[in-house]
Design a protein around this motif. Structure first.
Motif, PDB file in Angstrom:
ATOM      1  N   MET A  38      26.957 121.596  84.820  1.00  0.00           N
ATOM      2  CA  MET A  38      27.614 120.914  85.938  1.00  0.00           C
ATOM      3  C   MET A  38      29.089 121.286  86.050  1.00  0.00           C
ATOM      4  SD  MET A  38      25.987 117.081  86.033  1.00  0.00           S
ATOM      5  CE  MET A  38      26.925 116.692  87.509  1.00  0.00           C
ATOM      6  N   SER A  39      29.752 121.539  84.939  1.00  0.00           N
ATOM      7  CA  SER A  39      31.167 121.905  84.985  1.00  0.00           C
ATOM      8  C   SER A  39      31.395 123.248  85.663  1.00  0.00           C
ATOM      9  CB  SER A  39      31.754 121.939  83.570  1.00  0.00           C
ATOM     10  OG  SER A  39      31.094 122.908  82.773  1.00  0.00           O
ATOM     11  N   GLU A  54      30.560 121.999  89.840  1.00  0.00           N
ATOM     12  CA  GLU A  54      31.410 121.024  90.530  1.00  0.00           C
ATOM     13  C   GLU A  54      32.680 121.709  91.023  1.00  0.00           C
ATOM     14  OE1 GLU A  54      31.756 117.629  91.183  1.00  0.00           O
ATOM     15  OE2 GLU A  54      29.653 117.188  90.785  1.00  0.00           O
ATOM     16  N   TYR A  77      35.956 119.876  90.203  1.00  0.00           N
ATOM     17  CA  TYR A  77      36.293 119.961  88.781  1.00  0.00           C
ATOM     18  C   TYR A  77      36.953 121.313  88.489  1.00  0.00           C
ATOM     19  CZ  TYR A  77      35.793 119.916  83.701  1.00  0.00           C
ATOM     20  OH  TYR A  77      36.041 119.962  82.341  1.00  0.00           O
ATOM     21  N   TYR A  98      35.420 112.576  86.900  1.00  0.00           N
ATOM     22  CA  TYR A  98      35.547 112.477  88.352  1.00  0.00           C
ATOM     23  C   TYR A  98      34.598 113.412  89.076  1.00  0.00           C
ATOM     24  CZ  TYR A  98      39.706 110.002  86.982  1.00  0.00           C
ATOM     25  OH  TYR A  98      40.572 109.116  86.400  1.00  0.00           O
ATOM     26  N   SER A  99      34.127 112.916  90.220  1.00  0.00           N
ATOM     27  CA  SER A  99      33.176 113.678  91.032  1.00  0.00           C
ATOM     28  C   SER A  99      33.305 113.247  92.486  1.00  0.00           C
ATOM     29  CB  SER A  99      31.742 113.452  90.550  1.00  0.00           C
ATOM     30  OG  SER A  99      30.813 114.068  91.421  1.00  0.00           O
ATOM     31  N   PRO A 151      29.774 110.529  93.248  1.00  0.00           N
ATOM     32  CA  PRO A 151      29.556 109.639  92.090  1.00  0.00           C
ATOM     33  C   PRO A 151      28.276 108.830  92.183  1.00  0.00           C
ATOM     34  CG  PRO A 151      31.213 108.720  93.559  1.00  0.00           C
ATOM     35  CD  PRO A 151      30.896 110.088  94.093  1.00  0.00           C
ATOM     36  N   SER A 207      25.248 109.323  89.860  1.00  0.00           N
ATOM     37  CA  SER A 207      25.328 109.026  88.430  1.00  0.00           C
ATOM     38  C   SER A 207      24.504 107.798  88.034  1.00  0.00           C
ATOM     39  CB  SER A 207      26.799 108.793  88.039  1.00  0.00           C
ATOM     40  OG  SER A 207      27.330 107.683  88.731  1.00  0.00           O
ATOM     41  N   PHE A 214      31.225 112.929  85.460  1.00  0.00           N
ATOM     42  CA  PHE A 214      31.007 113.088  86.899  1.00  0.00           C
ATOM     43  C   PHE A 214      30.404 111.824  87.525  1.00  0.00           C
ATOM     44  CE2 PHE A 214      30.221 117.263  84.815  1.00  0.00           C
ATOM     45  CZ  PHE A 214      31.399 117.883  85.198  1.00  0.00           C
ATOM     46  N   SER A 215      30.973 110.671  87.170  1.00  0.00           N
ATOM     47  CA  SER A 215      30.405 109.403  87.642  1.00  0.00           C
ATOM     48  C   SER A 215      31.404 108.525  88.383  1.00  0.00           C
ATOM     49  CB  SER A 215      29.849 108.607  86.455  1.00  0.00           C
ATOM     50  OG  SER A 215      30.884 108.261  85.563  1.00  0.00           O
ATOM     51  N   ARG A 257      36.868 110.183  92.888  1.00  0.00           N
ATOM     52  CA  ARG A 257      38.194 110.706  92.577  1.00  0.00           C
ATOM     53  C   ARG A 257      39.322 109.835  93.101  1.00  0.00           C
ATOM     54  NH1 ARG A 257      39.449 115.525  90.497  1.00  0.00           N
ATOM     55  NH2 ARG A 257      37.249 116.049  90.623  1.00  0.00           N
TER      56      ARG A 257
END
Length: 551
Positions: free
Chosen positions: A338-339, A342, A345, A402-403, A406, A409, A483-484, A487
């Protein structure tokens, strides 16, 4: 500012209506677009709450950046050179900002679903989009040029200022032409998702460019005699748009009207006007068509990319090495993947890599003598190299929660886990292994090459110290799943405190390392202690309960 822009259209109401455009509809559409721009924070800004003054804030930031450039240029006595650099700066900045800051607006077709069913004629829609872009470019170019305009009117008079304004507008028009070609070229090569990824990398590049220019340009200018620099007109000068503009301006302020300067003036006026005609008649329809096809393609080609078998096997091996439980290994693999997907991110984290390089150059090469590697090897500046990486370690862990989506999640709380700390620890280890560990290997290799094997204990001590401090900061903040969190719920007061604590921690650790370097074998004693402290801190963090997880 929105009201000022809309009021500026009133004198042209008759002309606009004569073009077959509904003036009231045009103003309504522009008002909404500009209001959205006024609430849309810059990509380089981490502002978390909505604001109704973003246009003024952007203008101030651009004026400040332009002022920094002008402060450097006023040392140059040759007007042709100084204004060539100025126009090159304006054109590059407008192009980069159009790509990095305004691209999300340009390629956003969501408003079509609202406007197209309404009784609005196509000319109104086209003119609204053109004026929207024109106002953005005018605001950007004038903000960047504000200090130079003031300097010009003081040094050369009011007429020269008007000519400069005209040339700035012409530069913006030609940049618009180049930007349209850039977008059309990308749209014909990549799909919508790839295009957005490329734009994110441009935004990352812009953040690094600003930081690099702020830190390195004053130091680089001190190394050269810019006051007496000159530029000769060669055949290739006629192929460089900034030279057209500066040559035209140089013709007026210095009274030079030879063949070269007259040709520069002709190119400066004719090429941007022709490019504007080409944009309206040819590129704009093609751009709108490509935009429509982009939507269709993105709807048709929603395929989930399957990761290669080799990559999955590599991640599986790493997760088994660095994780103790199945739950922790699963979180490790999920965050690893996911990193890399995103966009926000990556946009927040990747500039840190550039910052490390910039800070290393700043600390290592503060004078002409420092460019000698032998002189550098005699110093202890390797500590700067090692401890600048703390910025990356903090960024990759702090931004992990942060996502932009969210709501997805929810599945965390549906998992049959008695101890959610395993997910948090797997996520922490994942980003540290993926981003920080390779960076530290590269920095350590550079240090070993310059300073030799005797700094190996400093590298290990520094890496473990940063790992420990980062884990402490990570454990002290409110526990959040990766990621939940939306931002714009970011606590900026807390971020400032954490940032200050981070800088103090970096200096404190570097000071300890420097002091221990005078005690023989002290680092070899300190390294096992750091490992034990890190082990117990991570172990305690693994035991976080559901009650401590923030909603």
């Amino acid at each position: 500012m929105v009201k000022i822009i809309l009021l500026s259209l009133l004198p042209f109401r008759g002309i606009i209506r004569a073009m077959g455009v509904d003036f009231e509809h045009l103003c309504s559409i522009l008002k909404v677009k500009l209001m959205m721009d006024n609430r849309r924070s810059m990509s380089m800004s981490q502002k978390g709450k909505d604001s109704n003054n973003q246009l003024w804030l952007q203008s101030f930031i651009y004026a400040f950046l332009g002022g920094l450039m002008v402060v450097s240029l006023i040392r140059i006595e040759n007007d042709l050179v100084s204004y060539t650099i100025f126009f090159a700066f304006i054109m590059v900045m407008i192009a980069m900002l159009m790509i990095s800051e305004f691209s999300n607006v340009l390629i956003d077709t969501r408003d079509n679903s609202i406007l197209m069913p309404r009784p609005i004629n196509s000319r109104t829609l086209v003119l609204a989009k053109i004026l929207h872009i024109a106002f953005y470019m005018l605001q950007t170019s004038l903000s960047l040029s504000l200090v130079m305009i003031i300097v010009t009117i003081v040094n050369h008079g009011f007429i020269a200022m008007l000519i400069l304004l005209l040339l700035i507008v012409l530069s913006a028009l030609f940049t618009l032409f180049l930007t349209n070609i850039f977008y059309l070229g990308l749209m014909n090569v990549v799909n919508g998702q790839k295009l957005k990824d490329i734009i994110v990398y441009f935004q990352i590049g812009m953040a690094i460019l600003f930081m690099g220019a702020y830190q390195l340009m004053p130091r680089m200018m001190d190394l050269y005699d810019l006051a007496n620099i000159s530029m000769s007109i060669e055949w290739y000068s006629y192929l460089i748009p900034p030279v057209w503009m500066s040559g035209s301006f140089d013709a007026y302020i210095n009274g030079i009207y030879d063949g070269s300067h007259l040709l520069f003036s002709l190119l400066a006026i004719l090429i941007p006007v022709l490019s504007l005609f080409f944009v309206i008649k040819v590129l704009a329809p093609k751009f709108n068509y490509a935009l429509a096809q982009l939507d269709v393609a993105s709807d048709k080609k929603k395929k989930t990319k399957t990761e290669s078998k080799e990559k999955n096997q590599f991640i599986d091996r790493l997760s088994k090495i660095f994780s103790k439980t199945t739950e922790e290994a699963t979180a490790f693999k999920m965050v690893w993947l996911m990193s890399g997907r995103e966009r926000k991110y990556k946009q927040s984290v990747f500039p840190s890599f550039g910052y490390i390089l910039i800070f290393c150059l700043v600390f290592a090469f503060k004078s002409k003598e420092a460019f000698n590697l032998e002189t550098l090897a005699e110093s202890q500046k390797y500590l700067w190299f090692i401890y600048t990486s703390i910025f990356l370690a903090f960024s990759i862990t702090h931004q992990l929660a942060y996502s932009d989506e969210p709501k997805s999640s929810w599945f965390y709380r549906s998992l049959p886990l008695s101890n959610p700390g395993q997910i948090l620890m797997g996520a922490f280890k994942s980003v540290m292994v993926k981003f920080y560990l390779p960076t530290m290997v590269i920095i350590g290799s550079v240090c070993l090459y310059i300073w030799g094997i005797q700094v190996l204990d400093d590298i290990i001590f520094g890496a473990l110290s940063i790992f420990l401090v980062t884990s402490l900061l990570f454990s002290w903040q409110n526990p959040q799943f990766p990621f939940s969190v939306e931002r714009n719920t970011n606590d900026f007061g807390g971020n400032f405190v954490k940032g200050m604590l981070l800088m103090v921690s970096g200096g404190f650790l570097g000071g300890i390392n420097y002091g221990l370097s005078f005690i023989p074998y002290s680092l070899f004693v300190a390294i096992p202690i750091l490992i034990l402290l890190l082990y117990f801190n991570l172990r305690s963090y693994q035991k976080i309960s559901w009650a401590k997880i923030s909603e």
